[in-house]
Design a protein around this motif. Structure first.
Motif, short mmCIF file in Angstrom:
data_model
loop_
_atom_site.label_atom_id
_atom_site.label_comp_id
_atom_site.label_asym_id
_atom_site.label_seq_id
_atom_site.Cartn_x
_atom_site.Cartn_y
_atom_site.Cartn_z
N ASP A 353 25.69 12.29 27.76
CA ASP A 353 25.62 11.28 26.70
C ASP A 353 25.43 9.92 27.36
O ASP A 353 25.04 9.84 28.52
N ARG A 354 25.70 8.84 26.63
CA ARG A 354 25.43 7.49 27.13
C ARG A 354 26.27 7.14 28.36
O ARG A 354 25.87 6.29 29.17
N THR A 355 27.43 7.77 28.51
CA THR A 355 28.33 7.41 29.61
C THR A 355 28.62 8.57 30.56
O THR A 355 29.40 8.39 31.50
N ASP A 462 23.81 -0.27 29.42
CA ASP A 462 24.78 0.35 28.51
C ASP A 462 24.56 1.84 28.34
O ASP A 462 25.31 2.50 27.63
N ASN A 463 23.51 2.40 28.96
CA ASN A 463 23.25 3.84 28.88
C ASN A 463 23.03 4.36 30.30
O ASN A 463 22.08 3.93 30.98
N ARG A 465 21.81 6.95 31.41
CA ARG A 465 20.52 7.60 31.63
C ARG A 465 19.41 6.60 31.95
O ARG A 465 18.36 6.99 32.46
#
Length: 488
Positions: A353-355, A462-463, A465
């Protein structure tokens, strides 16, 4: 062609007053004329002066109304001369944007009566907006009020036209003399190099940008963290083995074999080779005993420890597996205090996921010495994190299978205005250290955190990926700043 026309025109005339008019009169594209004038000006064949003219051009919406008529007139013409029409029927005859604007403008002009039924108030109207737009297309000048009205409706925009007026320069000639840029072998053989005129060097010209490699943000932050560890007297551990046995990754850390972290949904186990070839047998026996029945003041976990579980190969879930190997090797020598650190990749079977990613980088530091206390750990942590620019720390009790006491580390984030968890820490348990062969008064304090989290904060990502993985934009490497830790 354009060059010949320009130089030929100046042979009989003092000046070309307008490059735009010159281009249209001689059938050239204005951009071609401008480029030639720039080149001739550079060699001083001509002297050029800038010309700028402000003009108005139609927007896409303005062009549409110039062709089809303004929305208010389109709406007016859709209303029958006699009687009325319902709003719904009227809306079906027009585009949505035309209907919306037409209702507003026609009502404002008092051309129609806007109710449930729409009817005309007048029988004839003039499309002033269309007429004004056509006049602008023809290049005619309009009054200030008309311009402001069309601007307010975003039907026209200002455009700056740039061109040149030119006169003869100090090096003027009816034709440009070709200058040589290179001295060739043929020039020397023919002997015509003596008559050649060479192009002057422009020492102020900028060369093409040099292509070079660029460091990834993670590598930049990693190197700065490594420098901090080295400044504090730490020695880097070898972390080149991504594949590790369950024994060194879990068992030697006094982590029970039924622990949830050892399940396949949390850890990547290898199919080939599925098991390790060798382990230090005497040490394995001591680890087995402390797991099953305890020792060194511990009751152990009181379960049947299985060698086949310890033999399983996996992708290491933390660099603490490396720390375990280093401490075991250190315990086999006459005791010497040590400070070790590592920064390298680890793998966990997590949902992306984002983190979170299935692989990330772990930063780990440990100090091995006699008589260390929790106060020493807190002091080292304050020193270490202050060099990262994190001077406000808090600690919260936590649980880890191989450290006791254990603490979560929090830092106050000035941007978020709140306390943020940044790492984990603790003192390695006697059940882990004493089977290795350390004296009873030897203590090891340790802490760890991810490399990605501080890097994301420092670079405003903030991501995760966007920072690491196959979807990363490679231009990120070229445009990211140097990013110094601990410096605002």
């Amino acid at each position: 062609m354009a060059e010949e026309a320009i130089l030929g025109y100046l042979a009989t005339s003092e000046e070309i007053p307008d490059s735009g008019q010159f281009a249209s009169q001689h059938g050239f594209q204005h951009n071609d004329v401008v480029n030639v004038m720039k080149s001739l000006h550079g060699f001083r064949y001509i002297d050029a002066q800038d010309i700028k003219r402000e003009s108005w051009v139609l927007t896409d919406e303005g062009k549409k109304y110039a062709a089809d008529g303004s929305p208010e007139v389109q709406l007016f013409l859709a209303v029958p001369q006699e009687g009325s029409i319902s709003k719904d029927e009227l809306q079906k005859k027009l585009e949505p944007s035309v209907f919306k604007i037409g209702c507003s403008q026609a009502g404002k002009n008092k051309w129609v009566d806007m109710g449930k039924q729409v009817s005309r108030k007048v029988q004839h109207v003039e499309d002033k907006v269309k007429d004004l737009l056509i006049r602008i297309q023809k290049g005619e000048a309009l009054g200030k009020d008309d311009i402001n009205s069309l601007k307010a409706r975003k039907l026209i925009v200002a455009q700056t036209w740039k061109g040149y007026s030119v006169k003869k320069g100090p090096n003027y000639a009816p034709t440009r003399k070709k200058v040589a840029t290179d001295l060739t072998r043929e020039n020397l053989q023919r002997g015509d190099w003596k008559e050649l005129e060479f192009k002057e060097y422009n020492f102020n010209a900028k060369g093409p940008p040099a292509e070079a490699g660029h460091l990834h943000p993670l590598l930049k932050v990693k190197q700065q963290l490594k420098n901090i560890f080295l400044q504090l007297g730490f020695e880097e551990m070898p972390t080149n083995n991504f594949v590790e046995s369950s024994f060194w990754n879990f068992d030697a850390l006094f982590q029970p074999q039924q622990h949830p972290a050892r399940d396949s949904h949390d850890t990547f186990f290898l199919e080939v080779p599925s098991t390790t070839r060798e382990l230090p047998e005497e040490y394995v026996k001591l680890v087995k005993r402390v797991h099953e029945s305890g020792g060194y003041g511990s009751r152990g976990y009181m379960y049947d420890w299985k060698r086949e579980e310890a033999n399983k190969n996996l992708l290491r879930t933390h660099t603490t597996a490396v720390s375990t190997r280093m401490l075991y090797a250190l315990a086999k020598q006459p005791f010497t205090p040590k400070r070790y650190f590592s920064i390298d990749r680890v793998f966990r079977n997590e949902s992306v996921d984002r983190t979170h990613l299935a692989e990330f980088h772990q930063i780990e530091g440990l100090v091995c010495d006699k008589g260390l206390t929790l106060g020493d750990l807190i002091g080292v942590l304050n020193d270490f994190f202050s060099r990262l620019g994190m001077s406000k720390l808090r600690f919260k009790p936590a649980y880890n299978p191989y450290t006791e006491p254990s603490m979560e580390i929090f830092s106050y984030h000035e941007g978020l205005k709140k306390w943020v968890e940044i790492g984990n820490s603790g003192m390695f348990r006697p059940e882990m250290l004493l089977p290795m062969g350390f004296p009873e008064d030897v203590r090891v304090i340790a802490w760890g955190l991810s490399l990605e989290r501080p890097t994301m904060i420092l670079y405003g990502v903030d991501n995760i990926r966007d920072l690491f993985g196959h979807k990363v934009d490679l231009s990120l490497m070229k445009r990211n700043p140097i990013c110094r830790l601990g410096i605002d």
